[in-house]
Design a protein around this motif. Structure first.
Motif, mmCIF file in Angstrom:
data_model
loop_
_atom_site.group_PDB
_atom_site.id
_atom_site.type_symbol
_atom_site.label_atom_id
_atom_site.label_comp_id
_atom_site.label_asym_id
_atom_site.label_seq_id
_atom_site.Cartn_x
_atom_site.Cartn_y
_atom_site.Cartn_z
ATOM 1 N N UNK A 159 -32.454 35.232 -7.318
ATOM 2 C CA UNK A 159 -33.515 34.406 -6.729
ATOM 3 C C UNK A 159 -33.028 33.731 -5.443
ATOM 4 N N UNK A 160 -31.774 33.263 -5.466
ATOM 5 C CA UNK A 160 -31.207 32.614 -4.278
ATOM 6 C C UNK A 160 -31.148 33.614 -3.124
ATOM 7 N N UNK A 161 -30.741 34.854 -3.443
ATOM 8 C CA UNK A 161 -30.675 35.885 -2.404
ATOM 9 C C UNK A 161 -32.059 36.135 -1.818
ATOM 10 N N UNK A 162 -33.050 36.163 -2.689
ATOM 11 C CA UNK A 162 -34.426 36.408 -2.243
ATOM 12 C C UNK A 162 -34.925 35.268 -1.369
ATOM 13 N N UNK A 163 -34.505 34.043 -1.710
ATOM 14 C CA UNK A 163 -35.008 32.876 -0.988
ATOM 15 C C UNK A 163 -34.251 32.610 0.304
ATOM 16 N N UNK A 164 -33.078 33.211 0.465
ATOM 17 C CA UNK A 164 -32.293 32.950 1.671
ATOM 18 C C UNK A 164 -33.136 33.308 2.891
ATOM 19 N N UNK B 40 -35.347 25.935 -6.257
ATOM 20 C CA UNK B 40 -34.184 26.752 -6.571
ATOM 21 C C UNK B 40 -32.900 25.918 -6.577
ATOM 22 N N UNK B 41 -32.802 24.962 -5.664
ATOM 23 C CA UNK B 41 -31.617 24.097 -5.642
ATOM 24 C C UNK B 41 -31.527 23.289 -6.930
ATOM 25 N N UNK B 42 -32.679 22.833 -7.407
ATOM 26 C CA UNK B 42 -32.716 22.086 -8.666
ATOM 27 C C UNK B 42 -32.317 22.992 -9.838
ATOM 28 N N UNK B 43 -32.804 24.238 -9.842
ATOM 29 C CA UNK B 43 -32.386 25.183 -10.887
ATOM 30 C C UNK B 43 -30.867 25.336 -10.873
ATOM 31 N N UNK B 44 -30.315 25.435 -9.677
ATOM 32 C CA UNK B 44 -28.877 25.672 -9.534
ATOM 33 C C UNK B 44 -28.083 24.508 -10.147
ATOM 34 N N UNK B 45 -28.519 23.287 -9.850
ATOM 35 C CA UNK B 45 -27.854 22.112 -10.429
ATOM 36 C C UNK B 45 -27.947 22.149 -11.954
ATOM 37 N N UNK B 46 -29.136 22.405 -12.454
ATOM 38 C CA UNK B 46 -29.325 22.369 -13.906
ATOM 39 C C UNK B 46 -28.590 23.504 -14.606
ATOM 40 N N UNK C 21 -29.473 23.925 0.113
ATOM 41 C CA UNK C 21 -29.138 24.850 -0.976
ATOM 42 C C UNK C 21 -27.939 25.700 -0.598
ATOM 43 N N UNK C 22 -27.096 25.954 -1.584
ATOM 44 C CA UNK C 22 -25.880 26.679 -1.299
ATOM 45 C C UNK C 22 -26.023 28.116 -1.764
ATOM 46 N N UNK C 23 -25.939 29.012 -0.826
ATOM 47 C CA UNK C 23 -26.114 30.408 -1.207
ATOM 48 C C UNK C 23 -24.823 31.190 -1.084
ATOM 49 N N UNK C 24 -23.845 30.570 -0.453
ATOM 50 C CA UNK C 24 -22.638 31.342 -0.118
ATOM 51 C C UNK C 24 -21.635 31.373 -1.258
ATOM 52 N N UNK C 25 -21.914 30.560 -2.280
ATOM 53 C CA UNK C 25 -20.882 30.373 -3.307
ATOM 54 C C UNK C 25 -20.648 31.649 -4.099
ATOM 55 N N UNK C 26 -19.385 32.014 -4.240
ATOM 56 C CA UNK C 26 -19.065 33.173 -5.059
ATOM 57 C C UNK C 26 -19.100 32.791 -6.513
ATOM 58 N N UNK C 27 -18.949 33.778 -7.385
ATOM 59 C CA UNK C 27 -18.988 33.481 -8.802
ATOM 60 C C UNK C 27 -17.623 33.101 -9.344
ATOM 61 N N UNK C 28 -16.589 33.386 -8.538
ATOM 62 C CA UNK C 28 -15.240 33.238 -9.063
ATOM 63 C C UNK C 28 -14.870 31.823 -9.450
ATOM 64 N N UNK C 29 -15.521 30.825 -8.833
ATOM 65 C CA UNK C 29 -15.123 29.445 -9.100
ATOM 66 C C UNK C 29 -15.969 28.820 -10.194
ATOM 67 N N UNK C 30 -16.668 29.619 -10.940
ATOM 68 C CA UNK C 30 -17.610 29.036 -11.876
ATOM 69 C C UNK C 30 -17.230 29.267 -13.323
ATOM 70 N N UNK C 31 -15.973 29.530 -13.567
ATOM 71 C CA UNK C 31 -15.584 29.817 -14.939
ATOM 72 C C UNK C 31 -15.857 28.609 -15.827
ATOM 73 N N UNK C 32 -16.401 28.859 -17.003
ATOM 74 C CA UNK C 32 -16.755 27.772 -17.899
ATOM 75 C C UNK C 32 -15.518 27.030 -18.379
ATOM 76 N N UNK D 275 -42.427 33.794 -6.807
ATOM 77 C CA UNK D 275 -41.872 33.905 -5.461
ATOM 78 C C UNK D 275 -42.087 35.294 -4.879
ATOM 79 N N UNK D 276 -42.412 36.246 -5.764
ATOM 80 C CA UNK D 276 -42.805 37.587 -5.335
ATOM 81 C C UNK D 276 -41.807 38.224 -4.368
ATOM 82 N N UNK D 277 -40.542 38.296 -4.798
ATOM 83 C CA UNK D 277 -39.560 39.007 -3.981
ATOM 84 C C UNK D 277 -39.790 40.497 -4.166
#
Lengths: 386, 292
Positions: free
Chosen positions: A278-283, A292-298, A1-12, A344-346
């Motif tokens: 959620x990714x931050x909580x699961x790290x 969570x990885x599957x959620x990220x893909x979808x 699972x990739x947690x390091x990815x910033x949001x900047x590269x995700x523009x629609x 997940x009860x973070x």
């Protein structure tokens, strides 16, 4: 699972951007950077309801002054004359910048296109400018207690009288009704006519005796909707939108806008925020968070699906086929994310997930239940028999 | 013009032409009638030069274009090594020197050590490209160690020779196979919709029942998202594996739905959905084998 990815590269829309679109994004980003109220960004949770309303109302006016109201509406009607790509890009950037949501959503996304498609010149001249300026809040009077999924069976009646109509009936699940000056109302105008040909669309004044709106409390405790009662409310002849008996056709056009790319991208950004939480909580809790990885893909696929809808807008069949899956996809994914987040009860976000879990129970129901949307996919996209 | 989402002119032209060629050869035939045969001779695509559509140079197909071509080709499930040949001739000069079809071999997880998998190896004229942007750039005559008859339309063989792929060639091969899988899924969804319209039970077409309609709607969602996953895979060189796997797995899901919607006919040999299913399950093996 990739947690390091910033949001900047995700523009629609960046992958599909031309130079002009890049320039638009840049202008929008800069404007949002200096226009989103500091108070809203910093202390939203601590604001009173009156302060929140004031900021949201003012936000619509700022959008207009900044040249970001009606981005995809034609310039001749006071819009910016740009396309769906820019409209989607702006909504994405605004959500990322944590901009407030104004009260103008129904007016701009649903009513304005309907006015342009089916309104008279006089109606456009009268109603489009205040929608764009942020002066008129609109609500959408479609659903009723007895007409939810079966929208065509609305029983609110518009009876012809000299100079117009008198409206009697009850609407429900009406967003913004308590703030709205105007209502886009679907009513039965001809009790004798067959189903689908007995309905007419109206532009009804909410500021009159005979119209009352009262908020509905939802399972999360919040109130995002109202019920609205019409007791012989008057609507003038010139405020009928489209011919008598064509209300169903007008309504279908409105619903397509409601379930489309602009709505989808706003949800995408909100969901991205939830999933990053959620990714931050699961790290560091490897093995316990495999979904969570599957959620990220979808979730990223929601973004690509929106981009595809926008890119194929010249090809109506392909664009409609792409848009048809957006709402069912994001709504069910968001529910799964919230379910998992709660389970997940973070400890840091427990209150957040409790609230999101309850709030997202509604996503597969509002804007047309997912069962109805799958009927739409089956009937209209795939051409299956009814 | 959106560079990464819409196919370019090359892709659209090639996909349209190949659709016409395949439709002329097998258009109205059930797949069961041609899966074991040779419905389309190599010369039909070779003479048109369609195997060279990806060769580097002016007007070469982009990966996005190849996705368009592979999706279209996948709809027909024609047993002809067009897609491996396009990839081999894109990446290997030695492959380009051949006028006939060329295939590639990939790792075979779960099979005897030293064995590699090659679609169409052992078919007439087919040779094996050994270096795609990596290793020694030459072709080898077919050396089939064992045949694998699971997917008749892919004519898989085990061989002791392994094609070397550069990272980018491997990525492209995986994306193209995934696109072929999505084409299979799109075609079977269309067939299933047609079946659900025609087949009557309880005096109604079965497609009018929501239980069936919603299954097909979900299959449409899977095809749409799988197609979007291909766009993502094209655009994200560093993150290709996730969308490729999603596209292939979703396509398998659509195939499973197609069998269910066809009811008692769905699991018969003659109805032929299983050829598409076998094809896509084997593509999944090949995608894994090429390292994604």
């Amino acid at each position: 699972m990739r947690t390091e990815q910033g949001r900047g590269d995700r523009a629609v829309t960046t992958t599909a951007a031309t130079g002009a679109a890049d320039a638009f994004r840049l202008r929008a980003e800069q404007w949002l950077g200096r226009s989103v109220p500091e108070r809203w960004k910093a202390e939203r949770g601590a604001l009173s309801e009156a302060e929140i309303d004031e900021i949201r109302l003012e936000w619509d006016r700022r959008l207009f002054r900044g040249g970001f109201a009606g981005i995809s509406l034609p310039a001749e009607y006071g819009g910016q004359g740009l396309g769906l790509r820019e409209e989607v890009a702006f909504h994405e950037l605004a959500a990322r910048a944590h901009a407030p949501e104004g009260f103008g959503r129904i007016g701009k996304i649903l009513v304005a296109p309907a006015l342009i498609a089916d309104g008279t010149q006089a109606q456009r001249a009268r109603y489009l400018p205040p929608i764009l300026r942020g002066d008129h809040v609109w609500c959408q009077g479609f659903s009723e207690p007895g007409a939810g999924s079966d929208l065509a069976s609305v029983s609110t009646v518009a009876r012809a009288v000299p100079g117009g109509y008198l409206v009697r009936g009850q609407k429900v699940w009406t967003s913004f009704a308590d703030k709205a000056r105007k209502c886009l109302l679907l009513a039965k105008s001809d009790p004798e006519a067959p189903r689908y040909r007995n309905l007419t669309m109206f532009l009804v004044d909410m500021d009159q005796p005979g119209v009352t709106a009262s908020p509905i409390r939802q399972i999360s405790g919040a109130s995002h909707f109202s019920e609205v009662f019409f007791e012989n409310a008057f609507v003038a002849e010139e405020d009928r939108l489209g011919p008598e008996g064509e209300g169903w056709r007008v309504a279908m056009g409105v619903l397509n806008h409601e379930r489309g790319a602009v709505e989808g991208v706003t949800r995408y950004v909100e969901m991205r925020g939830d999933l990053d939480r959620l990714i931050a909580c699961c790290a560091g809790r490897a093995g316990t968070c495999s979904p969570v990885a599957d959620f990220d893909t979808r979730l990223e696929l929601v973004r690509w699906q929106i981009s595809k809808t926008v890119a194929y807008q010249e090809d109506q069949a392909r664009s409609a086929a792409a848009a048809s899956v957006l709402k069912v996809t994001w709504s069910e994914l968001w529910q799964e994310i919230a379910e998992y987040g709660l389970g997940a009860a973070c400890p840091d976000h427990h209150a957040h997930w409790r609230n999101q879990y309850l709030e997202t129970r509604a996503t597969s129901i509002y804007s047309g239940s997912n069962e109805i949307q799958r009927n739409v996919i089956g009937d209209r996209i795939l051409g299956l028999p009814r | 013009m959106s560079v990464n989402i819409l196919a370019g002119e090359v892709g659209v032209v090639a996909a349209t032409a190949l659709r016409e060629l395949a439709a002329r050869a097998v258009g109205v035939l059930p797949v069961a009638e041609y899966a074991d045969g040779a419905p389309l001779p190599w010369s039909v695509v070779g003479d048109g030069g369609w195997d060279l559509v990806g060769v580097p140079g002016d007007g070469a197909a982009s990966l996005r274009d190849l996705v368009e071509i592979a999706q279209t080709w996948g709809e027909f499930c024609v047993p002809l090594p067009l897609l491996p040949t396009i990839l081999a001739k894109r990446w290997s000069a030695a492959a380009r020197e051949r006028t006939g079809p060329v295939t590639v071999s990939v790792a075979a997880p779960g099979r005897p050590p030293g064995r590699f998998l090659a679609p169409y190896l052992g078919e007439p004229e087919v040779v094996l490209a050994l270096g795609l942007g990596a290793g020694e750039d030459r072709v080898a005559p077919p050396a089939v160690a064992a045949r694998d008859g699971f997917a008749p339309t892919l004519r898989l063989a085990e061989t002791d020779l392994r094609s070397a792929f550069s990272a980018e060639a491997a990525r492209e091969q995986a994306v193209v196979w995934a696109a072929e899988a999505v084409g299979c899924a799109r075609r079977t969804l269309r067939d299933s919709v047609g079946y659900a319209r025609d087949r009557h039970q309880f005096d109604r077409p079965i497609g009018s029942f929501q239980a069936v309609k919603h299954r097909l709607a979900r299959a449409h969602e899977q095809v749409e998202l799988a197609e979007s996953a291909l766009l993502w895979a094209v655009a994200a060189p560093a993150d290709t594996a996730r969308p490729v796997r999603f596209a292939v797995d979703s396509s398998i899901g659509v195939l499973q739905t197609a069998i269910q919607v066809h009811g008692g006919m769905g699991f018969t040999w003659e109805m032929g959905i299983h050829f598409f299913l076998r094809h896509v399950l084997t593509l999944r093996e090949l995608v894994r084998g090429v390292g994604l």
